[in-house]
Enzyme design. Structure first.
Site, PDB file in Angstrom:
ATOM      1  CE  LYS A  18      -2.578   2.690   3.369  1.00 26.12           C
ATOM      2  NZ  LYS A  18      -3.795   3.092   2.679  1.00 26.12           N
ATOM      3  N   GLY A 433     -20.452  12.203   4.909  1.00 21.29           N
ATOM      4  CA  GLY A 433     -20.053  12.232   6.318  1.00 21.29           C
ATOM      5  C   GLY A 433     -18.609  12.596   6.568  1.00 21.29           C
ATOM      6  CB  SER A 434     -15.475  10.755   6.380  1.00 16.09           C
ATOM      7  OG  SER A 434     -15.556  10.165   5.120  1.00 16.09           O
ATOM      8  CG  HIS A 696     -14.536   4.740  -4.434  1.00 16.93           C
ATOM      9  ND1 HIS A 696     -15.877   4.943  -4.656  1.00 16.93           N
ATOM     10  CD2 HIS A 696     -14.432   4.230  -3.190  1.00 16.93           C
ATOM     11  CE1 HIS A 696     -16.542   4.541  -3.590  1.00 16.93           C
ATOM     12  NE2 HIS A 696     -15.693   4.117  -2.689  1.00 16.93           N
TER      13      HIS A 696
END
Ligand code: GLN
Ligand code: ZN
Length: 758
Positions: A18, A433-434, A696
């Site tokens: 990652k 929300g975030s 995304h």
């Protein structure tokens, strides 16, 4: 008896892949550096399996992003819009996964979907009318050779032709039929090449075989595989299924010239029955999936020894296998320093599962398995109570009545009351929300966790972020605001940490999509809430503005689905326990003056059983009531929102409406707008906010493209019911991406609003 693993996690114990990939995206490291991280991860994973005595180790289970995308590229299923960018192979691959916006052009990413009933997301291959399927890559061969050069013979794995065709999207007039010959040819070429390389076994992953299959599907499977297998050289072929049993094709499949068949005895309720009823050919090897690849509890050797004993009566050659790829569990317990040994001894992550396989191999190779130390030690774990019980929770669950699941008055009346009370403009704008989890936001949380800063310092920082976030949303011009979720690492872990009954890991990462990993909590006992969780921050956020700020909660089904569940009580009971805890939070928020409360059910669709006949009886019949239980106690004027990731719910649309929320937001941007048509057809009552752009991807949507999406939606959705929002939370993005995107979103909504007659 030999042992096998279907696939191993690939991101690295410390998420090395990652971090390297993200650095590569930011141009901090070169392609060579990224490849070298990849190689050392593969090497480590092969060696750990080798050292644990695994006989069938898999290669090509590694992926830079997703193994369905790898298969698409291998088969030349690359839409021309990506080829036109003329990037090198790895960059083209990443662009298919993430989209591209730059000097060479502006293209969207391919869609992303959940991989069967898991929280792993695959990239949906797009087969266009001009697609020419052929063997076009070398990844599986290269990785096989990499392992071989390390002295490790592996079984390369490839997503099977049938599953590939099932998960792909056909964008033009052509259908599966038009590609059968080409795809069979490509897989035959793969087998031929492996045979030439001296490969002993090749694994084709066919989870699609566990789904409901039609007559046409069966014909397709036979056609494809008889063609592929007729070209089989010296390499043996393992047909690997998982996530259920293959009751619709068992007899057909065992009659085909596969050398091995992998069956799932964990999730496959009927697998044993099928083997007993139809038998298993003597000349084939059964790869028996007995070590659970999805959950993290120790294997109960008593059950496994019995099962293998029983199977031995029907099958001559048995290999002990995982039930699915170990991709779905964390790496190892070794680095869990804060979990006590008392807990750890009941758990097995990927590496510990390798040990279980090798212990089982020892146990099953002796005449009296029950006398082995491994067996005796294992059985000690299963004697006596393991989970934490809470009598009050048990009582509350048994006291529930029908009324607890019904909100009053009905939706239509509430809608009127809320329109009058909230007085929002048409097409209200909001977010999910975030807001971005920037480095400083993460540092604040981790400093607090490590004890470097006090609770006061920690909260003060969060409050500052909340006030900035409110100011930003006001400046952009949103109608319904959010506080930004800066106190949350993850929407499930945060609630789990604040409820009783959960355990946590430090390094228990599981890949969710591409470079995103999650750390699912472990349900260890009855679940309850001892104090309010979100009220302080929500009330503070609301105090800063005259606009409404949504209270933000995670729903019971999602908390359950994104945790590792206990196995001693039913999922239904567990969901109801969580529902009662979140219900208390909803009522506390309402009592503190919060008028709009969002209860996210991001993962509701995910655990829908793969077989239609199980949808209601095994899942929806408790999942929908669990959600209703959470909000049935609020006043008519309190508006309940929910959010679901992915719009793949056309087939359960009535059930979604039946959650009886007032508003639902969901993803629609990345998987076309077909869901909108379905909403109209079924006269969906709940107000809806189909996401107008894809969060995304780092790409910034233009005002005109958002307007276009909204106009399309308005053709099917009454203007009184339409909300305008992105398709998911913004936490994975940067401010430089979200600010222009959100400005465009609000501008588009305002423009369209002007044209509406209200
Ligand atoms: N409210 C959550 C957020 O915005 C929802 C996340 C999700 O749907 N995955 O992050
Ligand atoms: Zn979402």
């Amino acid at each position: 008896m030999k042992t096998s693993v279907i696939g191993y996690p690939r991101v690295g114990i410390f998420r090395e892949l990652k971090f390297s990939t993200e650095k590569y995206f930011k141009n901090i490291i070169t392609k060579e550096e990224l490849r070298s991280t990849a190689f050392s991860l593969k090497e480590t994973h092969w060696k750990v399996q080798k050292n644990n005595g695994i006989d069938f180790i898999t290669s090509n289970d590694f992926s830079f992003y997703d193994n369905v995308l790898d298969t698409a590229v291998l088969l030349n299923v690359v839409p021309s819009r990506y080829k036109q960018l003329k990037l090198d192979a790895l960059d083209e691959y990443f662009v298919m996964a993430r989209g591209y916006q730059g000097e060479k052009g502006d293209v969207k990413a391919l869609s992303m979907k959940k991989w069967f009933n898991t929280n792993y997301h695959y990239i949906v291959p797009e087969i266009d009318d001009d697609t020419e399927i052929s063997l076009a890559g070398t990844k599986p061969f290269d990785e096989y050779m990499e392992a071989k050069n390390l002295g490790i013979e592996t079984k390369p794995t490839i997503i099977g032709a049938f599953t590939f065709l099932i998960v792909a999207k056909f964008t033009g007039g052509k259908t599966v039929e038009d590609f059968i010959n080409d795809i069979a040819q490509a897989y035959s070429d793969i087998l031929r090449k492996f045979s030439e390389m001296g490969t002993k076994w090749v694994q084709f992953e066919e989870p699609a075989l566990v789904m409901d299959l039609s007559e046409e599907d069966l014909i397709l499977i036979k056609k494809i595989y008889s063609s592929i297998l007729s070209a089989k050289g010296s390499a043996k072929v393992l047909l690997q299924t998982y996530f259920g049993d293959i009751r619709d094709c068992y007899s057909e499949v065992v009659a085909m010239p596969f050398d091995g068949i992998g069956l799932d005895f964990v999730e496959g309720k009927k697998t044993l029955e099928l083997v007993k009823y139809f038998g298993f050919p003597e000349d084939k090897t059964l790869f028996a999936g007995i070590v659970n690849g999805k959950n993290i509890w120790r294997n109960n050797y008593f059950n496994t020894v019995n099962l293998i004993g029983e199977l031995g009566r029907y099958c001559r050659n048995i290999v002990l296998n995982t039930s699915c790829s170990l991709l779905h569990v964390p790496y190892t317990l070794k680095n869990e320093s804060s979990l006590s040994a008392e807990y750890k001894k009941h758990l097995a992550f990927a590496e510990e599962k390798l040990k279980e396989l090798s212990e089982l191999k020892v146990i099953l190779s002796v005449n009296n398995p029950l006398s082995t130390n491994e067996y005796i030690e294992n059985q000690k774990l299963f004697n006596g109570a393991r989970y934490r019980q809470n009598e009050n929770v048990r009582k509350a669950i048994s006291a529930l009545s029908q009324e607890d699941f019904i909100r009053h008055p009905n939706f239509e009346e509430r809608e009127k009351i809320q329109k009058a009370e909230l007085n929002l403009p048409p097409l209200p704008t909001t977010t999910i929300g975030s807001f971005p989890q920037t480095a400083e936001v993460k540092a604040n949380r981790s400093d607090y966790k490590k004890g470097n800063i006090s609770f006061e310092e920690y909260t003060a920082f969060n409050r500052k972020k909340i006030s900035e976030c409110i100011a930003l949303q006001e400046k952009i011009g949103f109608d319904v605001l959010v506080h930004g979720e800066f106190e949350r690492n993850d929407m499930v872990e945060y609630f789990a940490e604040n409820l009783d009954g959960f355990l946590f890991t430090e390094k228990g990462w599981v890949q969710s999509y591409g470079t995103r990993c999650v750390k699912p909590p472990i349900i260890w006992g009855d679940i309850s809430r001892s104090k309010p969780i979100t009220v302080d921050y929500s009330v503070y956020a609301q105090s800063l503005t005259s606009k409404y700020v949504k209270g933000m909660l995670t729903g019971p089904v999602t908390i359950l689905n994104w945790s590792f569940p206990r196995e001693d009580i039913s999922l239904k009971d567990c969901a109801f326990q969580i529902a009662l805890a979140i219900r208390d939070e909803v009522l506390d928020l309402e009592a503190s003056g919060i008028k709009i409360i969002q209860i996210d059910e991001a993962a509701l669709r995910e655990k829908l059983p793969l077989r239609k006949s199980d949808w209601h009886s095994e899942y929806l019949d408790w999942a929908i009531p669990a959600f209703r239980l959470v909000h049935s106690g609020v006043k008519p004027e309190t508006q309940i929102h929910t959010h679901m990731c992915y719009s793949e719910f056309a087939d359960i649309i009535k059930d979604i409406d039946n959650m009886d929320a007032d508003v639902i937001t969901f993803e629609a941007a990345r998987s076309d707008l077909s869901i909108v048509e379905t909403l109209k057809e079924c006269e969906f009552k709940t107000e809806v906010g189909p996401g107008v752009y894809d969060i995304h991807s780092p790409r910034i949507p233009s005002v005109s493209e958002i307007k276009e999406a909204l106009l399309k939606m308005l053709e099917k959705i009454p203007k009184e019911k339409l909300w305008v929002n992105p398709d998911c939370g913004l936490k994975t993005r940067g401010n430089e991406e979200i600010i222009p995107s959100l400005e465009n979103l609000v501008a588009a909504a305002r423009d369209i609003r002007k044209g509406l007659s209200v």
